[in-house]
Scaffold this active site. Structure first.
Site, mmCIF file in Angstrom:
data_model
loop_
_atom_site.group_PDB
_atom_site.id
_atom_site.type_symbol
_atom_site.label_atom_id
_atom_site.label_comp_id
_atom_site.label_asym_id
_atom_site.label_seq_id
_atom_site.Cartn_x
_atom_site.Cartn_y
_atom_site.Cartn_z
ATOM 1 N N ASP A 166 -2.022 10.780 -2.389
ATOM 2 C CA ASP A 166 -2.372 9.678 -3.295
ATOM 3 C C ASP A 166 -2.680 10.186 -4.692
ATOM 4 O O ASP A 166 -2.493 9.458 -5.680
ATOM 5 C CB ASP A 166 -3.553 8.895 -2.733
ATOM 6 C CG ASP A 166 -3.114 8.118 -1.508
ATOM 7 O OD1 ASP A 166 -3.088 8.708 -0.414
ATOM 8 O OD2 ASP A 166 -2.746 6.938 -1.646
ATOM 9 N N ARG A 215 0.845 -1.195 0.000
ATOM 10 C CA ARG A 215 0.000 0.000 0.000
ATOM 11 C C ARG A 215 0.882 1.247 0.000
ATOM 12 O O ARG A 215 2.096 1.155 0.135
ATOM 13 C CB ARG A 215 -1.024 -0.015 1.140
ATOM 14 C CG ARG A 215 -0.597 -0.563 2.461
ATOM 15 C CD ARG A 215 0.426 0.262 3.207
ATOM 16 N NE ARG A 215 0.030 1.651 3.316
ATOM 17 C CZ ARG A 215 0.834 2.654 3.558
ATOM 18 N NH1 ARG A 215 2.136 2.460 3.692
ATOM 19 N NH2 ARG A 215 0.401 3.881 3.658
ATOM 20 N N ASN A 238 -5.600 12.481 0.073
ATOM 21 C CA ASN A 238 -4.705 11.681 0.921
ATOM 22 C C ASN A 238 -5.571 10.935 1.931
ATOM 23 O O ASN A 238 -6.802 11.091 1.963
ATOM 24 C CB ASN A 238 -3.680 12.585 1.625
ATOM 25 C CG ASN A 238 -2.543 11.791 2.245
ATOM 26 O OD1 ASN A 238 -1.943 10.941 1.581
ATOM 27 N ND2 ASN A 238 -2.234 12.031 3.507
HETATM 28 O O1 MRU Z 1 -4.650 3.304 1.857
HETATM 29 P P1 MRU Z 1 -3.163 3.495 1.816
HETATM 30 O O2 MRU Z 1 -2.475 3.023 3.065
HETATM 31 O O3 MRU Z 1 -2.556 2.949 0.549
HETATM 32 O O4 MRU Z 1 -3.017 5.078 1.757
HETATM 33 C C1 MRU Z 1 -1.764 5.694 1.756
HETATM 34 C C2 MRU Z 1 -1.849 7.122 2.124
HETATM 35 O O5 MRU Z 1 -2.857 7.763 2.037
HETATM 36 C C3 MRU Z 1 -0.597 7.769 2.586
HETATM 37 O O6 MRU Z 1 -0.870 8.637 3.616
HETATM 38 C C4 MRU Z 1 0.027 8.543 1.534
HETATM 39 O O7 MRU Z 1 0.475 9.738 1.842
HETATM 40 C C5 MRU Z 1 0.149 8.223 0.170
HETATM 41 S S1 MRU Z 1 1.523 7.164 -0.035
HETATM 42 C C6 MRU Z 1 2.979 8.014 0.219
#
Ligand code: MRU
Length: 325
Positions: free
Chosen positions: A212, A22, A222
């Site tokens: 994201d 992830r 995010n």
């Molecule tokens: O659902 P996830 O764990 O894949 O989400 C990841 C995020 O939102 C992180 O906070 C993020 O900043 C992006 S990855 C560097």
């Protein structure tokens, strides 16, 4: 620490869906490697069949998670390679594998560059709040937001990190707090609803998170809870920084309202660590991400420089610059 060896596409797709892999950049790298794996396992002799086979794999990988644009960015890079229809199976397969390995290797270099640039924004003695996990475990290595924190620490700055636990899946508690301990960076774990009080107490000097997907105007998708932090930071006049590679910017989307937000299962909210904490028939809403409007963002740190308002212009200028990676 547990390493998973994945040798087939279905298991990889499952690993992405269930968050075994992830974090936006890590998902992109995994997808590229998944396409490479598909090409490696292709047994036919016809280039057209190889293209169909890898294209099918790209389709499977592209339907795993909708918000992190790095996934689609990486798949597009593989699709560009697939355009070389004139090649024989062997050379085309090699190009697909090379492309995937390049994406993985460059991710680390990008994060290190971003860390170096972003660390200038962190002063000796500062207290930093972060949310979710944007560290090594969200990337090929080093991290985006945590890469900036890590660089400041490596420069010898005495910093301290407050880590939001990040409900519902607790990436902060399970991943970020662990990463900080591995690095020897002083950190304190808090629950998400404590952040405002800490800001009011003057315990936070800056907030830094990853992303994201970033729309062309600088609105940021995010992990759910990021928006609340940005509003709180604004109310307390605390700088709010986002660190993300250029590949996280989706210039095809005008603003954050166009970013698709993943909704995940009700069990993620009704259960913690497999233990049920809510009644069976309770109604649940579980958006995995939120949108932070650009007006709450002090700066966006990329590997090509630091963007500031007006973000549309600033981000576009950085994207046009030649990559130093
Ligand atoms: O659902 P996830 O764990 O894949 O989400 C990841 C995020 O939102 C992180 O906070 C993020 O900043 C992006 S990855 C560097």
């Amino acid at each position: 620490v547990k390493y998973l060896e994945i040798d087939n596409l279905d298991d990889l797709a499952e690993a992405i869906c269930s968050l075994r892999v992830r974090g936006a950049p890590a998902i992109g790298v995994a997808a590229a490697l998944g396409a490479a794996l598909a090409s490696y396992q292709f047994e036919g002799r016809d280039t057209k069949d190889l293209i169909v086979h890898v294209e099918k794999a790209c389709g499977v990988l592209g339907s795993t998670r909708p918000t992190a644009v790095n996934l689609f960015w990486a798949i597009d890079k593989i699709r560009e390679v697939l355009e070389q229809e004139h090649l024989e199976v062997g050379p085309l397969r090699q190009k697909i594998i090379d492309c995937a390995l390049k994406i993985a290797r460059e991710d680390e270099l990008i994060n290190k560059k971003m860390g170096e640039l972003g660390a200038e924004l962190i002063k000796d003695g500062q207290n930093i709040l972060t949310h979710c996990n944007a560290g090594s475990l969200a990337t090929a290595y080093f991290g985006t937001a945590l890469g900036v924190v890590r660089s400041a620490h490596l420069q010898g700055k005495k910093i301290h990190v407050y880590v939001d636990e990040t409900r519902p899946l607790l990436q902060g508690a399970r991943l970020t707090a662990w990463e900080m301990a591995q690095e020897g960076i002083p950190a304190t774990l808090i629950t998400d609803n404590m952040a405002g009080f800490l800001m009011a107490q003057g315990k936070i000097d800056l907030v830094i998170v990853g992303a994201d997907r970033i729309a062309a105007n600088g609105d940021v998708a995010n992990k759910i809870g990021t928006y609340s932090l940005a509003v709180l930071a604004d109310a307390h006049s605390i700088p709010f920084y986002v660190a993300a590679p250029i590949s996280t910017i989706d210039f095809s989307l005008k603003d954050g309202s166009e970013i698709p937000i993943e909704e995940r299962s009700r069990e993620e909210v009704t259960h913690i660590g497999g233990v049920k904490i809510a009644a069976d028939d309770v109604d649940v809403y579980n958006p995995a991400f939120d949108i932070t409007p650009n007006k709450y963002i002090t700066a966006i740190i990329t590997e090509r420089g630091i963007a500031k308002a007006p973000f549309s212009e600033s981000l576009m200028n950085l994207a046009k610059e030649e990559s130093q990676i």
